[in-house]
Design a protein around this motif. Sequence first.
Motif, PDB file in Angstrom:
ATOM      1  N   MET A   1      40.604  50.868 101.122  1.00 29.94           N
ATOM      2  CA  MET A   1      41.524  50.240 101.046  1.00 29.94           C
ATOM      3  C   MET A   1      41.939  49.608  99.733  1.00 29.94           C
ATOM      4  O   MET A   1      42.925  49.576  99.359  1.00 29.94           O
ATOM      5  N   CYS A   2      40.851  49.291  98.801  1.00 36.22           N
ATOM      6  CA  CYS A   2      40.993  48.912  97.580  1.00 36.22           C
ATOM      7  C   CYS A   2      41.824  49.859  96.877  1.00 36.22           C
ATOM      8  O   CYS A   2      42.535  49.824  95.977  1.00 36.22           O
ATOM      9  N   LEU A   3      41.514  51.348  96.983  1.00 34.58           N
ATOM     10  CA  LEU A   3      41.893  52.436  96.263  1.00 34.58           C
ATOM     11  C   LEU A   3      43.249  52.548  96.565  1.00 34.58           C
ATOM     12  O   LEU A   3      44.172  53.405  95.679  1.00 34.58           O
ATOM     13  N   GLU A   4      43.808  52.079  97.803  1.00 36.50           N
ATOM     14  CA  GLU A   4      45.055  52.145  98.205  1.00 36.50           C
ATOM     15  C   GLU A   4      46.077  50.946  97.876  1.00 36.50           C
ATOM     16  O   GLU A   4      47.088  50.932  98.403  1.00 36.50           O
ATOM     17  N   GLY A   5      45.478  50.102  97.126  1.00 36.36           N
ATOM     18  CA  GLY A   5      46.463  48.946  96.519  1.00 36.36           C
ATOM     19  C   GLY A   5      45.984  47.709  97.044  1.00 36.36           C
ATOM     20  O   GLY A   5      46.804  46.661  96.733  1.00 36.36           O
ATOM     21  N   ALA A   6      45.023  47.462  97.831  1.00 32.21           N
ATOM     22  CA  ALA A   6      44.863  46.160  98.558  1.00 32.21           C
ATOM     23  C   ALA A   6      44.327  45.209  97.190  1.00 32.21           C
ATOM     24  O   ALA A   6      43.559  45.795  96.512  1.00 32.21           O
ATOM     25  N   SER A   7      44.804  44.177  97.295  1.00 33.56           N
ATOM     26  CA  SER A   7      44.533  42.979  96.345  1.00 33.56           C
ATOM     27  C   SER A   7      43.204  42.580  96.245  1.00 33.56           C
ATOM     28  O   SER A   7      42.596  42.246  95.519  1.00 33.56           O
ATOM     29  N   ALA A   8      42.598  42.707  97.644  1.00 28.75           N
ATOM     30  CA  ALA A   8      41.190  42.048  97.642  1.00 28.75           C
ATOM     31  C   ALA A   8      40.571  42.672  98.990  1.00 28.75           C
ATOM     32  O   ALA A   8      41.294  43.059 100.160  1.00 28.75           O
ATOM     33  N   VAL A   9      39.321  43.197  98.932  1.00 25.26           N
ATOM     34  CA  VAL A   9      38.650  43.938  99.978  1.00 25.26           C
ATOM     35  C   VAL A   9      37.253  43.145 100.248  1.00 25.26           C
ATOM     36  O   VAL A   9      36.374  43.178  99.092  1.00 25.26           O
ATOM     37  N   VAL A  32      33.454  56.355  92.369  1.00 24.16           N
ATOM     38  CA  VAL A  32      33.173  57.495  91.380  1.00 24.16           C
ATOM     39  C   VAL A  32      33.818  58.746  91.848  1.00 24.16           C
ATOM     40  O   VAL A  32      34.464  59.460  90.983  1.00 24.16           O
ATOM     41  N   LYS A  33      34.074  58.963  93.282  1.00 23.71           N
ATOM     42  CA  LYS A  33      34.693  60.098  93.632  1.00 23.71           C
ATOM     43  C   LYS A  33      36.115  60.262  93.228  1.00 23.71           C
ATOM     44  O   LYS A  33      36.682  61.100  93.191  1.00 23.71           O
ATOM     45  N   LYS A  34      36.935  59.243  93.273  1.00 25.46           N
ATOM     46  CA  LYS A  34      38.174  58.923  92.914  1.00 25.46           C
ATOM     47  C   LYS A  34      38.458  58.936  91.344  1.00 25.46           C
ATOM     48  O   LYS A  34      39.291  58.693  90.805  1.00 25.46           O
ATOM     49  N   GLN A  35      37.033  58.781  90.735  1.00 29.73           N
ATOM     50  CA  GLN A  35      37.069  58.681  89.046  1.00 29.73           C
ATOM     51  C   GLN A  35      38.001  57.437  88.790  1.00 29.73           C
ATOM     52  O   GLN A  35      38.665  57.662  87.776  1.00 29.73           O
ATOM     53  N   ARG A  36      37.941  56.532  89.452  1.00 27.47           N
ATOM     54  CA  ARG A  36      38.738  55.117  89.071  1.00 27.47           C
ATOM     55  C   ARG A  36      37.777  54.196  88.333  1.00 27.47           C
ATOM     56  O   ARG A  36      36.566  53.656  89.101  1.00 27.47           O
ATOM     57  N   SER A  46      26.998  45.813  89.722  1.00 25.88           N
ATOM     58  CA  SER A  46      28.022  46.378  88.722  1.00 25.88           C
ATOM     59  C   SER A  46      28.496  47.373  89.038  1.00 25.88           C
ATOM     60  O   SER A  46      28.560  48.140  90.099  1.00 25.88           O
ATOM     61  N   ASN A  47      29.801  47.995  88.258  1.00 28.20           N
ATOM     62  CA  ASN A  47      30.503  49.134  88.729  1.00 28.20           C
ATOM     63  C   ASN A  47      31.338  48.878  89.881  1.00 28.20           C
ATOM     64  O   ASN A  47      31.783  50.014  90.428  1.00 28.20           O
ATOM     65  N   ILE A  48      31.795  47.697  90.396  1.00 26.78           N
ATOM     66  CA  ILE A  48      32.556  47.691  91.548  1.00 26.78           C
ATOM     67  C   ILE A  48      33.516  46.615  91.132  1.00 26.78           C
ATOM     68  O   ILE A  48      33.219  45.776  90.638  1.00 26.78           O
ATOM     69  N   PRO A  49      34.878  46.900  91.215  1.00 26.09           N
ATOM     70  CA  PRO A  49      35.952  45.995  90.819  1.00 26.09           C
ATOM     71  C   PRO A  49      35.912  44.384  91.670  1.00 26.09           C
ATOM     72  O   PRO A  49      35.230  44.277  92.567  1.00 26.09           O
ATOM     73  N   ALA A  50      36.307  43.589  90.688  1.00 25.60           N
ATOM     74  CA  ALA A  50      36.188  42.338  91.178  1.00 25.60           C
ATOM     75  C   ALA A  50      36.739  41.877  92.517  1.00 25.60           C
ATOM     76  O   ALA A  50      36.243  41.040  93.315  1.00 25.60           O
ATOM     77  N   GLU A  51      37.963  42.654  92.895  1.00 26.45           N
ATOM     78  CA  GLU A  51      38.530  42.310  94.157  1.00 26.45           C
ATOM     79  C   GLU A  51      37.615  42.867  95.290  1.00 26.45           C
ATOM     80  O   GLU A  51      38.138  42.311  96.375  1.00 26.45           O
TER      81      GLU A  51
END
Length: 175
Positions: A1-9, A32-36, A46-51
């Motif tokens: 959901m976060c990769l699809e634009g959700a502001s928080a998950v 990592v798979k989405k290389q985002r 670490s390595n996970i967005p704050a959202e």
Amino acid sequence: MCLEGASAVHFQDFNAEVLRCLTIPNVRANFVKKQRPPLATNEMESNIPAEVRFFSGDWCEVHKLLPHVWENENPKSSVSSSEGEPCAGYDIILMAETVYSISSLQTLYELTKKCLSRPHGVIYMAAKKHYFGVGGGSRQFLSTVENDGVMASSLIAEVADGSSNVREVWKFSFK
């Protein structure tokens, strides 16, 4: 959901070890798979967005930790949305394999009512129709919801492959 634009998950499990050993690595693998690249670091990992945040705790207490919760028909928290307006509750709640224990169904249902945004929030629940040996199941949860009369429900999908218990996906929303 976060990769699809959700502001928080936000992910929740009773067991913090499940979050550390299974959920966080799976979330990380998806990024990592989405290389985002991650946007910020998280207290737990670490390595996970704050959202993206992770919460552990029992359903009767975890609402005290969650930032988007209604309490007694009033928002417990006034976390701001991107438009600067106060918000409370989650727009979408996804649950899977959560309704196996009859003794916890009411507590889970009360938590979902505290956590779901009003009036347009939606819950999607994937579960077995019956959990043999423990007594719970999607139909028992549905009965809990119907007895309360606050939410509408609809069956979205039923998976009966003939080799295992029937699984269902239900949608719940406030009436």
